[in-house]
Write a protein that holds these residues in place. Structure first.
Motif, PDB file in Angstrom:
ATOM      1  N   UNK A   1       4.448  -6.894   6.687  1.00 46.45           N
ATOM      2  CA  UNK A   1       3.293  -7.061   5.798  1.00 46.45           C
ATOM      3  C   UNK A   1       3.758  -7.214   4.348  1.00 46.45           C
ATOM      4  N   UNK A   2       4.780  -6.460   3.967  1.00 44.89           N
ATOM      5  CA  UNK A   2       5.314  -6.517   2.604  1.00 44.89           C
ATOM      6  C   UNK A   2       6.251  -7.683   2.367  1.00 44.89           C
ATOM      7  N   UNK A   3       6.421  -8.541   3.375  1.00 47.86           N
ATOM      8  CA  UNK A   3       7.336  -9.689   3.260  1.00 47.86           C
ATOM      9  C   UNK A   3       6.610 -11.029   3.398  1.00 47.86           C
ATOM     10  N   UNK A   4       5.308 -11.030   3.283  1.00 43.87           N
ATOM     11  CA  UNK A   4       4.520 -12.255   3.520  1.00 43.87           C
ATOM     12  C   UNK A   4       4.990 -13.441   2.662  1.00 43.87           C
ATOM     13  N   UNK A   5       5.126 -13.245   1.372  1.00 47.12           N
ATOM     14  CA  UNK A   5       5.510 -14.340   0.480  1.00 47.12           C
ATOM     15  C   UNK A   5       6.924 -14.808   0.781  1.00 47.12           C
ATOM     16  N   UNK A   6       7.824 -13.869   0.991  1.00 46.83           N
ATOM     17  CA  UNK A   6       9.221 -14.218   1.280  1.00 46.83           C
ATOM     18  C   UNK A   6       9.326 -14.994   2.583  1.00 46.83           C
TER      19      UNK A   6
ATOM     20  N   UNK B   1      14.203  11.735  -3.150  1.00 46.26           N
ATOM     21  CA  UNK B   1      13.228  10.671  -3.344  1.00 46.26           C
ATOM     22  C   UNK B   1      13.933   9.331  -3.252  1.00 46.26           C
ATOM     23  N   UNK B   2      13.349   8.432  -2.482  1.00 46.53           N
ATOM     24  CA  UNK B   2      13.901   7.093  -2.245  1.00 46.53           C
ATOM     25  C   UNK B   2      12.851   6.077  -2.679  1.00 46.53           C
ATOM     26  N   UNK B   3      13.302   5.027  -3.313  1.00 49.10           N
ATOM     27  CA  UNK B   3      12.395   3.964  -3.734  1.00 49.10           C
ATOM     28  C   UNK B   3      11.827   3.268  -2.504  1.00 49.10           C
ATOM     29  N   UNK B   4      10.509   3.111  -2.466  1.00 51.76           N
ATOM     30  CA  UNK B   4       9.830   2.387  -1.394  1.00 51.76           C
ATOM     31  C   UNK B   4       9.306   1.087  -2.004  1.00 51.76           C
TER      32      UNK B   4
ATOM     33  N   UNK C   1       0.813  -1.216   0.000  1.00 49.14           N
ATOM     34  CA  UNK C   1       0.000   0.000   0.000  1.00 49.14           C
ATOM     35  C   UNK C   1       0.847   1.267   0.000  1.00 49.14           C
ATOM     36  N   UNK C   2       2.094   1.186   0.458  1.00 46.05           N
ATOM     37  CA  UNK C   2       2.962   2.356   0.537  1.00 46.05           C
ATOM     38  C   UNK C   2       4.118   2.322  -0.469  1.00 46.05           C
ATOM     39  N   UNK C   3       4.136   1.334  -1.358  1.00 43.38           N
ATOM     40  CA  UNK C   3       5.226   1.207  -2.335  1.00 43.38           C
ATOM     41  C   UNK C   3       5.201   2.369  -3.320  1.00 43.38           C
ATOM     42  N   UNK C   4       6.346   2.653  -3.890  1.00 43.28           N
ATOM     43  CA  UNK C   4       6.506   3.748  -4.849  1.00 43.28           C
ATOM     44  C   UNK C   4       7.762   4.513  -4.530  1.00 43.28           C
TER      45      UNK C   4
ATOM     46  N   UNK D   1       8.326  -3.368  -1.342  1.00 44.74           N
ATOM     47  CA  UNK D   1       8.085  -4.461  -0.407  1.00 44.74           C
ATOM     48  C   UNK D   1       9.272  -5.415  -0.443  1.00 44.74           C
ATOM     49  N   UNK D   2       9.445  -6.163   0.625  1.00 47.09           N
ATOM     50  CA  UNK D   2      10.496  -7.182   0.638  1.00 47.09           C
ATOM     51  C   UNK D   2      10.212  -8.204  -0.461  1.00 47.09           C
ATOM     52  N   UNK D   3       8.950  -8.561  -0.649  1.00 44.64           N
ATOM     53  CA  UNK D   3       8.603  -9.522  -1.700  1.00 44.64           C
ATOM     54  C   UNK D   3       9.029  -9.019  -3.074  1.00 44.64           C
ATOM     55  N   UNK D   4       8.807  -7.733  -3.347  1.00 42.92           N
ATOM     56  CA  UNK D   4       9.238  -7.147  -4.623  1.00 42.92           C
ATOM     57  C   UNK D   4      10.759  -7.113  -4.715  1.00 42.92           C
ATOM     58  N   UNK D   5      11.412  -6.746  -3.642  1.00 44.55           N
ATOM     59  CA  UNK D   5      12.870  -6.695  -3.614  1.00 44.55           C
ATOM     60  C   UNK D   5      13.460  -8.067  -3.937  1.00 44.55           C
ATOM     61  N   UNK D   6      12.929  -9.105  -3.311  1.00 44.03           N
ATOM     62  CA  UNK D   6      13.426 -10.468  -3.561  1.00 44.03           C
ATOM     63  C   UNK D   6      13.164 -10.856  -5.012  1.00 44.03           C
TER      64      UNK D   6
END
Length: 121
Positions: free
Chosen positions: A113-118, A78-81, A44-47, A83-88
């Protein structure tokens, strides 16, 4: 020897990530270490988010929850936001590191929350 770096460090503040990248390049086991300049968060906060730049190393006064606060004496970048799942998936080619360190800036719940799949892997 792992095919991908065994340790990945995620750091959001530009001044801190620059120091960590430089330090990581000097260690003998640098092939097994990756530093990612990004803010880990939920989908929800990615971007992108704006964070202070040019702070002294280790100064961390603005967390993700305060990202809209602007101190007049600091420049912002500006910094990239992400999720851990996206990062992986995107930065690490699907390889889950043996160790993943994240400076959460007090946003542990959003990062998890952003790391659920990982974490399920």
């Amino acid at each position: 020897t792992p095919p991908e770096p065994a340790v990945t460090c995620v750091e959001a503040l530009p001044s801190n990530s620059a120091v960590l990248v430089a330090a990581a390049s000097a260690v003998p086991w640098r092939a097994h270490l990756r530093v990612v300049a990004a803010a880990a968060t939920s989908a929800a906060h990615a971007g992108t988010m704006s964070l202070p730049s040019g702070l002294a190393f280790g100064i961390e006064q603005i967390g993700f929850q305060n990202r809209d606060h602007r101190a007049s004496d600091h420049a912002f970048a500006d910094v990239r936001a992400v999720t851990v799942d996206e990062l992986v998936r995107e930065d690490l080619g699907g390889h889950v590191p043996l160790v993943l360190t994240i400076d959460t800036e007090g946003s542990d719940a959003l990062v998890l929350e952003g790391a659920r799949t990982t974490l399920a892997r």
